[in-house]
Design a protein around this motif. Sequence first.
Motif, PDB file in Angstrom:
ATOM      1  N   PHE A  91       0.840  -1.202   0.000  1.00 55.32           N
ATOM      2  CA  PHE A  91       0.000   0.000   0.000  1.00 55.32           C
ATOM      3  C   PHE A  91       0.877   1.255   0.000  1.00 55.32           C
ATOM      4  N   ALA A  92       1.873   1.270   0.862  1.00 58.79           N
ATOM      5  CA  ALA A  92       2.758   2.442   0.970  1.00 58.79           C
ATOM      6  C   ALA A  92       3.675   2.563  -0.245  1.00 58.79           C
ATOM      7  N   ARG A  93       4.281   1.467  -0.667  1.00 60.60           N
ATOM      8  CA  ARG A  93       5.237   1.498  -1.778  1.00 60.60           C
ATOM      9  C   ARG A  93       4.594   1.998  -3.059  1.00 60.60           C
ATOM     10  N   HIS A  94       3.322   1.673  -3.253  1.00 58.58           N
ATOM     11  CA  HIS A  94       2.657   2.051  -4.493  1.00 58.58           C
ATOM     12  C   HIS A  94       1.778   3.293  -4.334  1.00 58.58           C
ATOM     13  N   GLY A  99      -6.439   6.795   0.601  1.00 62.93           N
ATOM     14  CA  GLY A  99      -7.799   6.396   0.939  1.00 62.93           C
ATOM     15  C   GLY A  99      -7.820   5.274   1.953  1.00 62.93           C
ATOM     16  N   ARG A 100      -8.948   4.629   1.992  1.00 65.63           N
ATOM     17  CA  ARG A 100      -9.218   3.593   2.990  1.00 65.63           C
ATOM     18  C   ARG A 100      -8.178   2.469   2.954  1.00 65.63           C
ATOM     19  N   PHE A 101      -7.703   2.115   4.128  1.00 65.99           N
ATOM     20  CA  PHE A 101      -6.824   0.956   4.290  1.00 65.99           C
ATOM     21  C   PHE A 101      -7.176   0.299   5.604  1.00 65.99           C
ATOM     22  N   ASP A 102      -7.803  -0.873   5.532  1.00 62.42           N
ATOM     23  CA  ASP A 102      -8.193  -1.594   6.739  1.00 62.42           C
ATOM     24  C   ASP A 102      -7.024  -2.387   7.309  1.00 62.42           C
ATOM     25  N   GLY A 103      -6.218  -2.980   6.436  1.00 58.19           N
ATOM     26  CA  GLY A 103      -5.053  -3.733   6.872  1.00 58.19           C
ATOM     27  C   GLY A 103      -5.379  -5.010   7.612  1.00 58.19           C
ATOM     28  N   ASP A 104      -6.605  -5.468   7.507  1.00 56.02           N
ATOM     29  CA  ASP A 104      -6.988  -6.677   8.231  1.00 56.02           C
ATOM     30  C   ASP A 104      -6.882  -7.906   7.314  1.00 56.02           C
ATOM     31  N   ALA A 105      -7.153  -9.068   7.884  1.00 61.23           N
ATOM     32  CA  ALA A 105      -7.049 -10.325   7.143  1.00 61.23           C
ATOM     33  C   ALA A 105      -8.022 -10.366   5.959  1.00 61.23           C
ATOM     34  N   ALA A 106      -9.201  -9.798   6.129  1.00 62.98           N
ATOM     35  CA  ALA A 106     -10.192  -9.795   5.034  1.00 62.98           C
ATOM     36  C   ALA A 106      -9.683  -8.978   3.848  1.00 62.98           C
ATOM     37  N   GLU A 107      -9.073  -7.838   4.132  1.00 70.85           N
ATOM     38  CA  GLU A 107      -8.541  -7.010   3.047  1.00 70.85           C
ATOM     39  C   GLU A 107      -7.370  -7.722   2.367  1.00 70.85           C
ATOM     40  N   LEU A 108      -6.504  -8.340   3.149  1.00 72.88           N
ATOM     41  CA  LEU A 108      -5.395  -9.104   2.579  1.00 72.88           C
ATOM     42  C   LEU A 108      -5.929 -10.204   1.663  1.00 72.88           C
ATOM     43  N   ASP A 109      -6.937 -10.938   2.120  1.00 72.26           N
ATOM     44  CA  ASP A 109      -7.528 -12.007   1.311  1.00 72.26           C
ATOM     45  C   ASP A 109      -8.136 -11.461   0.019  1.00 72.26           C
ATOM     46  N   ALA A 110      -8.807 -10.316   0.102  1.00 74.01           N
ATOM     47  CA  ALA A 110      -9.441  -9.720  -1.082  1.00 74.01           C
ATOM     48  C   ALA A 110      -8.395  -9.272  -2.102  1.00 74.01           C
ATOM     49  N   ASP A 125      -0.540  15.919  -8.580  1.00 75.56           N
ATOM     50  CA  ASP A 125      -1.384  16.841  -9.324  1.00 75.56           C
ATOM     51  C   ASP A 125      -2.628  16.109  -9.832  1.00 75.56           C
ATOM     52  N   TRP A 126      -3.437  16.775 -10.618  1.00 81.19           N
ATOM     53  CA  TRP A 126      -4.697  16.235 -11.115  1.00 81.19           C
ATOM     54  C   TRP A 126      -4.480  14.890 -11.794  1.00 81.19           C
ATOM     55  N   HIS A 127      -5.299  13.932 -11.402  1.00 80.16           N
ATOM     56  CA  HIS A 127      -5.281  12.599 -11.992  1.00 80.16           C
ATOM     57  C   HIS A 127      -6.662  11.984 -11.809  1.00 80.16           C
ATOM     58  N   LEU A 128      -6.875  10.831 -12.405  1.00 84.73           N
ATOM     59  CA  LEU A 128      -8.186  10.195 -12.380  1.00 84.73           C
ATOM     60  C   LEU A 128      -8.348   9.214 -11.225  1.00 84.73           C
ATOM     61  N   HIS A 129      -9.494   9.274 -10.590  1.00 85.33           N
ATOM     62  CA  HIS A 129      -9.994   8.232  -9.704  1.00 85.33           C
ATOM     63  C   HIS A 129     -11.371   7.884 -10.260  1.00 85.33           C
ATOM     64  N   ALA A 130     -11.780   6.654 -10.091  1.00 87.48           N
ATOM     65  CA  ALA A 130     -13.071   6.272 -10.648  1.00 87.48           C
ATOM     66  C   ALA A 130     -13.998   5.637  -9.622  1.00 87.48           C
ATOM     67  N   VAL A 131     -13.499   5.419  -8.429  1.00 82.84           N
ATOM     68  CA  VAL A 131     -14.331   4.967  -7.309  1.00 82.84           C
ATOM     69  C   VAL A 131     -13.931   5.796  -6.101  1.00 82.84           C
ATOM     70  N   SER A 132     -14.774   5.823  -5.115  1.00 84.72           N
ATOM     71  CA  SER A 132     -14.509   6.669  -3.947  1.00 84.72           C
ATOM     72  C   SER A 132     -13.306   6.171  -3.154  1.00 84.72           C
ATOM     73  N   ASP A 133     -12.678   7.083  -2.444  1.00 84.68           N
ATOM     74  CA  ASP A 133     -11.505   6.756  -1.647  1.00 84.68           C
ATOM     75  C   ASP A 133     -11.823   5.806  -0.495  1.00 84.68           C
ATOM     76  N   ASP A 134     -13.102   5.679  -0.131  1.00 89.26           N
ATOM     77  CA  ASP A 134     -13.452   4.759   0.942  1.00 89.26           C
ATOM     78  C   ASP A 134     -13.917   3.395   0.411  1.00 89.26           C
ATOM     79  N   SER A 135     -13.796   3.180  -0.899  1.00 89.15           N
ATOM     80  CA  SER A 135     -14.072   1.859  -1.466  1.00 89.15           C
ATOM     81  C   SER A 135     -13.010   0.880  -0.981  1.00 89.15           C
ATOM     82  N   PRO A 136     -13.335  -0.397  -0.931  1.00 85.59           N
ATOM     83  CA  PRO A 136     -12.334  -1.389  -0.517  1.00 85.59           C
ATOM     84  C   PRO A 136     -11.092  -1.335  -1.407  1.00 85.59           C
ATOM     85  N   LEU A 137      -9.957  -1.589  -0.803  1.00 83.14           N
ATOM     86  CA  LEU A 137      -8.678  -1.510  -1.514  1.00 83.14           C
ATOM     87  C   LEU A 137      -8.654  -2.381  -2.761  1.00 83.14           C
TER      88      LEU A 137
END
Length: 177
Positions: A37-40, A44-55, A98-110
């Motif tokens: 997450f940090a390197r790239h 936005g949202r980062f849960d860092g839990d086992a469910a997020e790792l699995d997803a 600077d300005w760039h594209l996002h297409a889903v909200s920052d609180d969407s799952p990683l």
Amino acid sequence: MVFTDDTAGALVSAVALANSGEDPDTLVTRDQLKEFFARHHYTGRFDGDAAELDAVRALRPSLRTLLTSDRDTAVELVNAILADACALPRLVRHGETDWHLHAVSDDSPLARRIAVETAMAMIDVIRADELSRLTICAAECEGIVLDLSRNRSRKFCSTACGNRTAVAAYRTRQAGT
């Protein structure tokens, strides 16, 4: 530069994630996910839990398929990812980026954000007809190579694969003399 910074960054991250599933698996702990997450430079949202790792881990096969597909198949996959996520592109600026594209909200799952950012980057790759910049490693591994060089000279997914191939070639030459 072939692609914009956000496109190149999303491609680098997608290739790294897809390749993390190769032997040895390099994304098995929550700490490794946090490092990814940090390197790239994800925000936005980062849960860092086992469910997020699995997803995120579960996303790897579909990213590999997308990154190694022919152009028409890649279009189908990109469209499916964007439709599934109900993606709505918008320009954003945050931090020093600077300005760039996002297409889903920052609180969407990683995992969803990674998939959508990869799909958005692949739009640029497809439109520029530059899928040849995504290949499989010339070493005997299954790593994906992203070649963003001007002269399209990158052949290996990592320095380790390049070095291993060079050493093998050296040993072959030495054995022949």
